[in-house]
Design a protein around this motif. Structure first.
Motif, PDB file in Angstrom:
ATOM      1  N   SER A  56      53.813   5.161  74.343  1.00 49.76           N
ATOM      2  CA  SER A  56      53.621   6.294  75.260  1.00 49.76           C
ATOM      3  C   SER A  56      54.960   6.773  75.826  1.00 49.76           C
ATOM      4  CB  SER A  56      52.669   5.910  76.393  1.00 49.76           C
ATOM      5  OG  SER A  56      53.218   4.900  77.221  1.00 49.76           O
ATOM      6  N   THR A  57      55.858   5.839  76.098  1.00 51.37           N
ATOM      7  CA  THR A  57      57.189   6.202  76.601  1.00 51.37           C
ATOM      8  C   THR A  57      57.969   6.973  75.540  1.00 51.37           C
ATOM      9  OG1 THR A  57      57.247   4.232  78.015  1.00 51.37           O
ATOM     10  CG2 THR A  57      59.350   5.309  77.572  1.00 51.37           C
ATOM     11  N   PHE A  58      57.809   6.575  74.288  1.00 46.63           N
ATOM     12  CA  PHE A  58      58.478   7.253  73.170  1.00 46.63           C
ATOM     13  C   PHE A  58      58.065   8.717  73.092  1.00 46.63           C
ATOM     14  CE2 PHE A  58      58.523   8.629  68.721  1.00 46.63           C
ATOM     15  CZ  PHE A  58      59.837   8.373  68.373  1.00 46.63           C
ATOM     16  N   ILE A  59      56.755   8.962  73.241  1.00 48.56           N
ATOM     17  CA  ILE A  59      56.258  10.344  73.183  1.00 48.56           C
ATOM     18  C   ILE A  59      56.864  11.196  74.292  1.00 48.56           C
ATOM     19  CG2 ILE A  59      54.222  11.815  73.414  1.00 48.56           C
ATOM     20  CD1 ILE A  59      52.557   9.598  72.190  1.00 48.56           C
ATOM     21  N   HIS A  63      60.031  14.015  74.092  1.00 52.17           N
ATOM     22  CA  HIS A  63      59.369  15.316  74.222  1.00 52.17           C
ATOM     23  C   HIS A  63      58.745  15.762  72.895  1.00 52.17           C
ATOM     24  CE1 HIS A  63      61.256  15.628  78.149  1.00 52.17           C
ATOM     25  NE2 HIS A  63      62.422  15.349  77.595  1.00 52.17           N
ATOM     26  N   ILE A  64      57.986  14.874  72.296  1.00 50.45           N
ATOM     27  CA  ILE A  64      57.346  15.183  71.019  1.00 50.45           C
ATOM     28  C   ILE A  64      56.277  16.251  71.233  1.00 50.45           C
ATOM     29  CG2 ILE A  64      55.925  14.251  69.143  1.00 50.45           C
ATOM     30  CD1 ILE A  64      57.396  11.606  69.523  1.00 50.45           C
ATOM     31  N   LYS A  65      56.344  17.321  70.476  1.00 52.43           N
ATOM     32  CA  LYS A  65      55.427  18.447  70.637  1.00 52.43           C
ATOM     33  C   LYS A  65      54.447  18.572  69.471  1.00 52.43           C
ATOM     34  CE  LYS A  65      57.443  19.746  74.450  1.00 52.43           C
ATOM     35  NZ  LYS A  65      56.757  19.560  75.753  1.00 52.43           N
ATOM     36  N   SER A  66      54.805  18.039  68.328  1.00 54.68           N
ATOM     37  CA  SER A  66      53.945  18.162  67.157  1.00 54.68           C
ATOM     38  C   SER A  66      52.605  17.467  67.409  1.00 54.68           C
ATOM     39  CB  SER A  66      54.625  17.519  65.940  1.00 54.68           C
ATOM     40  OG  SER A  66      53.714  17.376  64.876  1.00 54.68           O
ATOM     41  N   LYS A  67      51.517  18.225  67.279  1.00 58.96           N
ATOM     42  CA  LYS A  67      50.186  17.670  67.528  1.00 58.96           C
ATOM     43  C   LYS A  67      49.839  16.567  66.521  1.00 58.96           C
ATOM     44  CE  LYS A  67      48.201  21.752  69.777  1.00 58.96           C
ATOM     45  NZ  LYS A  67      47.135  22.783  69.741  1.00 58.96           N
ATOM     46  N   ILE A  68      50.320  16.737  65.294  1.00 60.60           N
ATOM     47  CA  ILE A  68      50.048  15.720  64.265  1.00 60.60           C
ATOM     48  C   ILE A  68      50.755  14.413  64.620  1.00 60.60           C
ATOM     49  CG2 ILE A  68      50.383  15.099  61.842  1.00 60.60           C
ATOM     50  CD1 ILE A  68      50.108  18.054  61.147  1.00 60.60           C
ATOM     51  N   SER A  69      52.009  14.517  65.045  1.00 61.88           N
ATOM     52  CA  SER A  69      52.771  13.321  65.430  1.00 61.88           C
ATOM     53  C   SER A  69      52.150  12.646  66.646  1.00 61.88           C
ATOM     54  CB  SER A  69      54.229  13.688  65.732  1.00 61.88           C
ATOM     55  OG  SER A  69      54.857  14.250  64.604  1.00 61.88           O
ATOM     56  N   ILE A  70      51.763  13.455  67.632  1.00 64.70           N
ATOM     57  CA  ILE A  70      51.147  12.913  68.842  1.00 64.70           C
ATOM     58  C   ILE A  70      49.838  12.211  68.502  1.00 64.70           C
ATOM     59  CG2 ILE A  70      50.024  13.536  71.022  1.00 64.70           C
ATOM     60  CD1 ILE A  70      52.126  15.735  71.346  1.00 64.70           C
ATOM     61  N   ALA A  71      49.023  12.863  67.652  1.00 61.14           N
ATOM     62  CA  ALA A  71      47.737  12.279  67.262  1.00 61.14           C
ATOM     63  C   ALA A  71      47.937  10.952  66.529  1.00 61.14           C
ATOM     64  CB  ALA A  71      46.958  13.255  66.379  1.00 61.14           C
ATOM     65  N   ALA A  72      48.938  10.899  65.639  1.00 60.37           N
ATOM     66  CA  ALA A  72      49.207   9.675  64.872  1.00 60.37           C
ATOM     67  C   ALA A  72      49.639   8.534  65.803  1.00 60.37           C
ATOM     68  CB  ALA A  72      50.292   9.940  63.830  1.00 60.37           C
ATOM     69  N   ILE A  73      50.512   8.856  66.757  1.00 61.03           N
ATOM     70  CA  ILE A  73      50.994   7.836  67.700  1.00 61.03           C
ATOM     71  C   ILE A  73      49.850   7.355  68.597  1.00 61.03           C
ATOM     72  CG2 ILE A  73      52.543   7.359  69.634  1.00 61.03           C
ATOM     73  CD1 ILE A  73      54.541   9.312  68.348  1.00 61.03           C
ATOM     74  N   ILE A  74      48.989   8.280  69.027  1.00 61.44           N
ATOM     75  CA  ILE A  74      47.865   7.899  69.890  1.00 61.44           C
ATOM     76  C   ILE A  74      46.884   6.996  69.147  1.00 61.44           C
ATOM     77  CG2 ILE A  74      45.805   8.784  71.077  1.00 61.44           C
ATOM     78  CD1 ILE A  74      47.460  11.091  72.089  1.00 61.44           C
ATOM     79  N   ILE A  75      46.685   7.238  67.855  1.00 61.44           N
ATOM     80  CA  ILE A  75      45.800   6.373  67.059  1.00 61.44           C
ATOM     81  C   ILE A  75      46.352   4.949  67.026  1.00 61.44           C
ATOM     82  CG2 ILE A  75      44.996   5.891  64.713  1.00 61.44           C
ATOM     83  CD1 ILE A  75      44.715   8.946  64.346  1.00 61.44           C
ATOM     84  N   VAL A  76      47.664   4.838  66.792  1.00 57.39           N
ATOM     85  CA  VAL A  76      48.301   3.517  66.808  1.00 57.39           C
ATOM     86  C   VAL A  76      48.206   2.910  68.205  1.00 57.39           C
ATOM     87  CG1 VAL A  76      50.442   2.231  66.434  1.00 57.39           C
ATOM     88  CG2 VAL A  76      49.870   4.164  64.943  1.00 57.39           C
ATOM     89  N   TRP A  77      48.401   3.759  69.221  1.00 57.26           N
ATOM     90  CA  TRP A  77      48.308   3.315  70.621  1.00 57.26           C
ATOM     91  C   TRP A  77      46.921   2.730  70.909  1.00 57.26           C
ATOM     92  CZ3 TRP A  77      45.085   4.851  74.590  1.00 57.26           C
ATOM     93  CH2 TRP A  77      45.445   4.418  75.884  1.00 57.26           C
ATOM     94  N   ILE A  78      45.863   3.402  70.439  1.00 58.19           N
ATOM     95  CA  ILE A  78      44.493   2.925  70.651  1.00 58.19           C
ATOM     96  C   ILE A  78      44.286   1.543  70.041  1.00 58.19           C
ATOM     97  CG2 ILE A  78      42.073   3.328  69.999  1.00 58.19           C
ATOM     98  CD1 ILE A  78      42.634   6.333  70.288  1.00 58.19           C
ATOM     99  N   LEU A  79      44.903   1.309  68.882  1.00 64.02           N
ATOM    100  CA  LEU A  79      44.761   0.011  68.199  1.00 64.02           C
ATOM    101  C   LEU A  79      45.418  -1.120  68.987  1.00 64.02           C
ATOM    102  CD1 LEU A  79      45.417   1.045  64.475  1.00 64.02           C
ATOM    103  CD2 LEU A  79      43.220   0.513  65.549  1.00 64.02           C
TER     104      LEU A  79
END
Length: 228
Positions: A56-59, A63-79
C-alpha cells in the motif's frame, strides 16, 4: 525533509520499526535464556504482516495512477492481508514451559500480534484512501467490511487448514477445492463460518476504532499546523 519527518505517517512508520525491533529482541532474549527457537517463527509471521503495508505504501509513495497496476497490486495485497491479523491466533501456542515463565511468552506473542495488526490496519487505511477517489464513502465502507471478513476467512484457512498466501500459485486447485466446498455445504463447516463471522466482527470493531482514533488525532492537529 523536515516536513516528511514531522508527518504523522513518518512517525508511525518509525514507531512500527521500533516495535518490530522490540519484538525481535524479545525473541532473541528468549532464545538466549532457553536455547530453544520456539517462537522464532513469529519473526517470519511478522515479516508477512509487513508485506501489505509495503504494497500500500508503494502505491501511494510512487503515485501509481494506472488502474490495471493498482488492481494487480490490490489483488496481491488481498492475498497477504490476512497475515496481519493471523498473528493473533498464535496465542494458541501459549502454554506453560519449564525454561520461560508463561507471562513472558504472553508478552512476546501479544507484541508480535499488535505490531502485525497495526501494519495491517495502516495498509487497509491506505487502500481505503486510494479507493475513495473512485467510489462514494458508503461504498468504500462496505468494501472495507468485506475485506476484513475475507481476512478472517483467510486466517481460518491459514490457522486450521494450514494454507499459505503463496499456495494460490503452489497448489491453486487444492486451495480452491477447500474454499468452494465450504460455500457449497456451509452447514457441514460450522467451525469455518463461526471463526470467519466472529473474527470478522472483531476485526471490524478494531479497525473502525483504530480509524476513528486516527482521524480524531489528525483533526486535532490541523489547527496547530494552520497556525504554524
Amino acid at each position: 525533509m523536515k516536513k516528511l519527518m514531522e508527518s504523522p505517517r513518518f512517525k508511525m512508520n518509525v514507531l512500527l520499526v521500533f516495535m518490530t525491533l522490540f519484538c525481535f529482541s524479545l525473541s532473541l532474549f528468549r532464545y538466549y535464556i532457553s536455547e530453544t527457537k520456539v517462537f522464532f517463527f513469529l519473526n517470519w509471521n511478522l515479516f508477512l504482516a509487513w508485506i501489505p503495508l509495503f504494497l500500500s505504501t508503494f502505491i501511494l509513495a510512487f503515485h501509481i495512477k494506472s488502474k490495471i497496476s493498482i488492481a494487480a497490486i490490490i489483488i496481491v495485497w488481498i492475498l497477504f492481508f490476512p497475515n496481519s491479523p493471523y498473528i493473533l491466533t498464535d496465542l494458541f501456542h501459549l502454554k506453560a514451559r519449564n525454561t520461560i515463565p508463561i507471562w513472558y511468552d504472553l508478552i512476546v506473542i501479544l507484541s508480535y500480534a499488535w505490531t502485525g495488526l497495526i501494519c495491517g490496519f495502516l495498509s487497509l487505511n491506505d487502500i481505503e484512501k486510494l479507493l475513495s477517489g473512485y467510489n462514494k464513502q458508503r461504498t468504500i465502507n462496505g468494501i472495507v467490511v468485506l475485506f476484513l471478513f475475507m481476512s478472517s476467512f483467510g486466517v481460518y484457512l491459514g490457522r486450521f487448514l494450514r494454507w499459505n498466501s503463496w499456495d494460490v500459485l503452489n497448489n491453486p486447485f487444492g486451495l480452491f477445492n477447500d474454499i468452494v466446498v465450504r460455500f457449497i455445504y456451509p452447514l457441514e463447516y460450522t467451525k469455518t463460518w463461526g471463526v470467519t463471522l466472529l473474527m470478522g466482527i472483531m476485526l471490524n470493531f478494531m479497525y473502525f476504532t483504530f480509524k476513528l482514533i486516527r482521524n480524531s488525532n489528525e483533526t486535532l492537529m490541523q489547527p496547530k499546523n494552520a497556525a504554524g
